[in-house]
Structures are given as C-alpha cells and as structure tokens.
Scaffold this motif. Structure first.
Motif, PDB file in Angstrom:
ATOM      1  N   ARG A  73       7.631   6.668  -5.350  1.00 25.79           N
ATOM      2  CA  ARG A  73       8.570   7.275  -4.412  1.00 25.79           C
ATOM      3  C   ARG A  73       7.832   7.935  -3.235  1.00 25.79           C
ATOM      4  O   ARG A  73       8.267   7.861  -2.081  1.00 25.79           O
ATOM      5  CB  ARG A  73       9.448   8.309  -5.122  1.00 25.79           C
ATOM      6  N   ILE A  74       6.697   8.561  -3.549  1.00 25.05           N
ATOM      7  CA  ILE A  74       5.902   9.188  -2.493  1.00 25.05           C
ATOM      8  C   ILE A  74       5.424   8.125  -1.499  1.00 25.05           C
ATOM      9  O   ILE A  74       5.511   8.296  -0.262  1.00 25.05           O
ATOM     10  CB  ILE A  74       4.708   9.953  -3.089  1.00 25.05           C
ATOM     11  N   VAL A  75       4.919   7.001  -2.063  1.00 29.91           N
ATOM     12  CA  VAL A  75       4.438   5.903  -1.207  1.00 29.91           C
ATOM     13  C   VAL A  75       5.581   5.390  -0.331  1.00 29.91           C
ATOM     14  O   VAL A  75       5.402   5.140   0.876  1.00 29.91           O
ATOM     15  CB  VAL A  75       3.837   4.783  -2.075  1.00 29.91           C
ATOM     16  N   ARG A  76       6.769   5.212  -0.901  1.00 27.44           N
ATOM     17  CA  ARG A  76       7.906   4.685  -0.142  1.00 27.44           C
ATOM     18  C   ARG A  76       8.338   5.665   0.950  1.00 27.44           C
ATOM     19  O   ARG A  76       8.726   5.260   2.048  1.00 27.44           O
ATOM     20  CB  ARG A  76       9.080   4.400  -1.066  1.00 27.44           C
ATOM     21  N   PHE A  77       8.300   6.955   0.653  1.00 28.58           N
ATOM     22  CA  PHE A  77       8.664   7.954   1.669  1.00 28.58           C
ATOM     23  C   PHE A  77       7.716   7.904   2.880  1.00 28.58           C
ATOM     24  O   PHE A  77       8.136   8.122   4.028  1.00 28.58           O
ATOM     25  CB  PHE A  77       8.682   9.361   1.074  1.00 28.58           C
ATOM     26  N   TYR A  78       6.428   7.633   2.620  1.00 28.82           N
ATOM     27  CA  TYR A  78       5.453   7.547   3.716  1.00 28.82           C
ATOM     28  C   TYR A  78       5.614   6.267   4.532  1.00 28.82           C
ATOM     29  O   TYR A  78       5.097   6.154   5.649  1.00 28.82           O
ATOM     30  CB  TYR A  78       4.028   7.637   3.172  1.00 28.82           C
ATOM     31  N   GLU A  79       6.325   5.266   3.964  1.00 30.38           N
ATOM     32  CA  GLU A  79       6.552   4.018   4.679  1.00 30.38           C
ATOM     33  C   GLU A  79       7.723   4.118   5.639  1.00 30.38           C
ATOM     34  O   GLU A  79       7.933   3.246   6.474  1.00 30.38           O
ATOM     35  CB  GLU A  79       6.791   2.875   3.695  1.00 30.38           C
ATOM     36  N   ILE A  80       8.537   5.169   5.503  1.00 30.47           N
ATOM     37  CA  ILE A  80       9.723   5.335   6.332  1.00 30.47           C
ATOM     38  C   ILE A  80       9.455   6.432   7.349  1.00 30.47           C
ATOM     39  O   ILE A  80       9.117   7.570   6.974  1.00 30.47           O
ATOM     40  CB  ILE A  80      10.949   5.684   5.461  1.00 30.47           C
ATOM     41  N   GLU A  81       9.600   6.093   8.631  1.00 31.48           N
ATOM     42  CA  GLU A  81       9.401   7.081   9.685  1.00 31.48           C
ATOM     43  C   GLU A  81      10.737   7.431  10.319  1.00 31.48           C
ATOM     44  O   GLU A  81      11.617   6.557  10.455  1.00 31.48           O
ATOM     45  CB  GLU A  81       8.431   6.524  10.744  1.00 31.48           C
ATOM     46  N   PRO A  82      10.963   8.641  10.696  1.00 28.39           N
ATOM     47  CA  PRO A  82      10.025   9.772  10.534  1.00 28.39           C
ATOM     48  C   PRO A  82       9.913  10.192   9.066  1.00 28.39           C
ATOM     49  O   PRO A  82      10.812   9.957   8.260  1.00 28.39           O
ATOM     50  CB  PRO A  82      10.644  10.861  11.386  1.00 28.39           C
TER      51      PRO A  82
END
Length: 579
Positions: A73-82
């Motif tokens: 989930r952390i990785v996926r959150f960093y893939e979405i900007e902002p």
C-alpha cells in the motif's frame, strides 16, 4: 463347604468378599493410574506447549502478511501524485507496529520452546521442539532482514528514487514468497503433530477404558461366584426364618423359631424369639385400646404398667371444641367418597394447629373437634397459652379452608363459612375409660361441658373464639381478649364471664383495641343499668366495626330494657336457652 459357611460369621464372609474386590480394585487402580499419567502428560504437552506454540506461529504468519500488505500500500501511494502524505504516514506506522508484534510473538515462541525443552517429559514432543528451535531462529533473522529491506524501500521512495525502490521490491518479493512458505511449513508440521498427539492420547484413554472394563468384569465374576457361595450358606436358614416371620405377620404369636445356624442369622432368630414375647404384650394393648388419634396418648398408656386398666386421674386441663359453620348439613353429605374426602381434608387442616401446639385430639364428632391440653402432654404454665395459640392458628387457616371447600363443593357460599371455637379450663378426670370390651382415652368433667357450651355460645354472639374466665386469667400476659358477657349456659347453675380472643399481645390491631376499650365501657354502663350511656357507647362500637355482633346484641338488649326495665334483683347475667 456349606457347613463351614454356616458356622462362619456373616461379617467374616462379607469382609472376605470385600477384600477380594478390594485387591482387584487396587490392581486396577495401579495400572489405570500409570496409564492415566501418560495421558495427562500428553494432554499437558498439548494444552501448555504444542497448541500455544501453534497459535503463536499462526499469529506471526498473520502479522507478516499484514506487514506485506502495508508495504504494498505504501508503494502504491507513492505511485499516485500528488502524494497522500497522511495515508503514507499511517501505513508506515501500521507497518512498524506489525513488525513489533512479529518480534513479540517470535520472542514468546522461543521462550515457550525453551521452557518446554526443560519441562516436557514426552520424548516425541521434546524432539519436535528441539527441531523447531533453529527454524524459528532462522525465521527471526529473515523477518528482520525483510523489515530492514522494506524500510530501505520506503526511504528510497521518500527520496523519489523509484527505480532503485522497484528493483529492491522485486528481489524482496521473491524472498517474501520463500519466507511465507517456511512459516506455512512450520504451521503444517505443528498441526500434524498436534493431531497425532491428540490421537495418541485418545488411544491411551481407550486402553485405560478397556483395561478398566476387563478388570471390572473379572472382579464381577469373582464377586458373583463368592456371593453365590455365601448365599448358599444363608438361603436355607433365611427361608426358614422368613416363613416363620410370615406366620407371625398373620397374627400367630404362639410359636418359637428354631435356631439352625450359629452366625448372625442364628442371633437374629434368637432376637426374634425375644421380640415375640414383647409383641404378645403390645398386641394385648393394641386390642384393648384400638387406635388413638394422638400417638402421645398411646405412648403414655404403654409406659404405664396399669395402662390397660379402666380408670383415670384428676387433672387441671384446658378443653377446646371447634366446629365449622356455614354448611349446616355437611355431615349429611357423607354419602360419597368425594364428600368423605372433603370432610377428612377439613379435619386434617383444622387438626394441624392443635397438634402443632402440643394439644391432644380427643375425638371427632362429625365436623366438630374436641381436644385438650394438660399434663403429662403439656406443662401447666403453657397449657392455656398453647390452647389459645392453636385456636388463633385455626382462624388463620380459615382462608385456606374456604378455598378448599369452594373447589370441592361447587354450590357452596364461601362467605358463610366460618369457625366457632370454645375453650374452658377446669378439673377433669383423664384416662382410659369405657367398658371391658371398648375403651377410650378421654377427659370428662364440667370443663368439657362448659367448653362445648361456649362453642355453641360463640355462634349466638357471632364471635369466633369464646373462652371462660379461668382460661382468660391464665393467658392475660399473652393474649388480647374482650369481655363479652356474663352468662349462664344450659345445664349449669353458676354463671361465668366469657371473653372473646382477639389476637396475640403483639398482633392486636389499633381498631380492635379501640373496639375492645369502647365495648368494655359500654358493658360496664349496661351492668350499672345506665341505659342511655350504654346505648351511646355501643353505638360508637358499631361505628368502629359495623358488623360487630356482640355490640349489636348488647345494644338491642339496652333498647329493650329502656322500654321494659329488668327485675330489681337483676344481676347482669344472661341466661342462654340454646346449647
């Protein structure tokens, strides 16, 4: 063998049989105890170590999977900007918490294995735990490696080094898959070991059960054989004794039982012969006296060597007569089984307070009950008090009596059902009286006749309990009473003051106390021929209790005397014309 058994005491036979059974029981207990200890060890191993360890490994597996989930989930959150900084922070916090939980569970599992290796007594379980110890150490290291790499990935993502983070994540996924397989293998092994241990415990339990059944069967067969041998030595003299006992039961006491054995049966036979002599004496008393209502009367007569002779002794006693009103033809209803049962239930209900307060029931005269109190059944100081208590308790049973009669007799008017009780104290002759062929333990004397007359007078005055002056003087410290009148009953020349029993001293209601005091003043004015004052006071009594029959009766007399004055020699005595 049978002759030997006849001479051997029954106690020795029973002890021998018991010792045999006890020996088998000891053997069974010893073997079963050893088997059960094995079962207890297995159950202890399962409940205290194997199952808890399985649960800890399962918890580790769950927390590791949760960690992986939070990492993804952390990785996926960093893939979405902002970037959603708040969600990323929350996921990192959850990731670290899960890691802490994994460390705690691993530490608990390792500690449990160390304790188990010291405490466990089953070799198979200790072997399994010894094998698991290094595996858990390996898992702990791999978990720490995974957590460090995961934090490194998070740091790279935070620095926007996504390519390096993605490469490290791909390598970590391969190691993650291997790590999950290792935990799954441990869980599978622990589950299989738990199942095997449970089955082993069940098999041992079955062996203990079968062993117990086997030993119990052997003990039963042996006991039956021994008991059969003992019974063979007892059956003949016992049958002989039983036959003679049946003859005695038929009323033939003119025989003597032959003693055929030297054991306890022989001693019992000797005791029966002695008992026969006593039975002859008691049967004579039974035939003489018949059945008595109160067992104390029978005991008193049987203790007296002259008890079977006709005669009596003079005693001061209190006599009670009680009867039901409101069903004038109740005796005439004794034509069916149901009606007889109704009468019996009524007599039982009304007799209970008498027996409860140590009274002796003399006889039943239709629905009327005659009872008395006095020595040797009741002490002189308690005699009158207990008689009054019994009468008050009979009144307390009135509601139960009404309810029962209402259920038993459909057409009855329960509001008309009431009790009338008369009590008198005096010198009586009490004892065994009657003819040579028919006797009764009873009391006779003036007090009996007076109590009977007072029971009848209670109906005329409309009160439930009417007692003579001598009785009232003995209970003045215990019972609240109201003087009703001074009367001359039918068949008596002397007059007597009569009193209504109101309640026990501690139970008198204020309205009854007021009625009693007002009536006392009215009665005094009546005897002084102060008609106007008497009428006013008695009218006041009727205002306190409108249905008070004594007040109404006395007021009617006052009104009559106001019209027609009594003779000059009038002494205030009212002459009753009815019994």
């Amino acid at each position: 063998m049978i002759k030997l058994l006849r001479k051997t005491p029954i106690s020795a036979k029973i002890i021998g049989l018991a010792l045999g059974v006890l020996s088998f029981s000891i053997v069974a207990f010893t073997i079963s105890h050893n088997r059960l200890r094995q079962v207890q060890k297995e159950i202890h191993s399962l409940s205290e170590y194997t199952i808890p360890l399985t649960n800890l490994v399962a918890e580790i597996d769950i927390h590791v999977l949760k960690q992986h989930f939070h990492l993804h989930r952390i990785v996926r959150f960093y893939e979405i900007e902002p970037f959603d900084r708040q969600s990323i922070t929350e996921e990192i916090r959850e990731f670290k918490q899960r890691g802490d939980r994994v460390d705690e569970e691993l530490e608990s599992a390792n500690n449990l294995i160390k304790i188990g290796l010291t405490d466990l007594q089953l070799p198979t379980t200790r072997k399994e735990f010894s094998r698991l110890n290094p595996i858990l150490d390996k898992i702990e290291k791999e978990q720490q490696y995974f957590q460090d790499r995961a934090l490194e990935i998070i740091q790279l993502l935070a620095e926007n080094k996504k390519i390096q983070a993605r490469q490290l994540e791909n390598r970590l996924e391969i190691e993650e898959e291997q790590f999950n397989k290792e935990i799954a293998n441990i869980l599978t092994e622990l589950n299989e070991f738990t199942v095997q241990a449970a089955r082993s415990s069940q098999r041992h339990q079955q062996k203990v059960l079968h062993l117990g059944i086997f030993i119990a069967t052997i003990a039963t067969i042996t006991s039956l054989f021994s008991a059969s041998a003992i019974a063979t030595g007892l059956v003949q003299p016992t049958r002989y004794l039983t036959h003679k006992i049946k003859t005695i039961q038929k009323g033939n006491f003119n025989l003597k039982i032959e003693i055929k054995t030297e054991d306890e049966v022989g001693k019992l036979t000797h005791s029966f012969n002695k008992m026969l002599v006593e039975l002859k004496q008691k049967e004579t008393i039974k035939e003489t006296f018949g059945k008595y209502v109160d067992p104390r009367a029978i005991a008193h007569l049987m203790e007296d060597p002259q008890g079977t002779k006709t005669g009596g002794e003079k005693q001061t006693m209190t006599v009670c007569f009680s009867d039901i009103t409101g069903i004038e033809n109740l005796e005439n209803m004794l034509v069916s089984h149901e009606s007889i049962e109704t009468i019996n239930q009524y007599l039982t209900l009304m007799s209970s307070p008498i027996s409860h307060h140590c009274g002796v029931i003399d006889k039943f005269l239709g629905t009327m009950i005659m009872a008395f109190w006095g020595e040797p059944f009741t002490s002189a100081k308690d005699r009158d008090r207990l008689a009054c208590y019994a009468a008050l308790e009979q009144i307390n049973c009135l509601d139960s009596l009404r309810q029962y009669l209402a259920n038993a007799i459909a057409e009855i008017d329960v509001n008309k059902i009431d009790l009338r009780i008369g009590l008198a104290t005096g010198d009586l002759v009490v004892g065994n009286m009657g003819s040579e062929s028919s006797k009764s333990y009873t009391a006779i004397g003036d007090a009996v006749n007076l109590a009977s007359r007072l029971q009848g007078a209670s109906k005329q005055y409309g009160v439930r309990i009417l007692i003579a002056e001598e009785t009232r003087n003995e209970v003045i410290d215990f019972i609240e009473t109201r003087e009703i009148d001074r009367i001359q009953v039918v068949g008596k020349e002397d007059s007597v003051r009569v009193y209504e029993v109101l309640a026990r001293k501690e139970n008198l209601q204020p309205d009854l106390a007021a009625l009693r005091d007002c009536f006392e003043q009215g009665l005094k004015a009546y005897r002084q021929q102060n008609w106007q004052q008497a009428e006013a006071l008695l009218t006041e009594c009727l205002q306190i209790k409108p249905q008070d029959c004594p007040s109404q009766i006395l007021r009617d007399r006052v009104l009559q005397f106001q019209k027609n004055s009594p003779p000059k020699d009038w002494d205030g005595v009212w002459h009753l014309t009815k019994k």
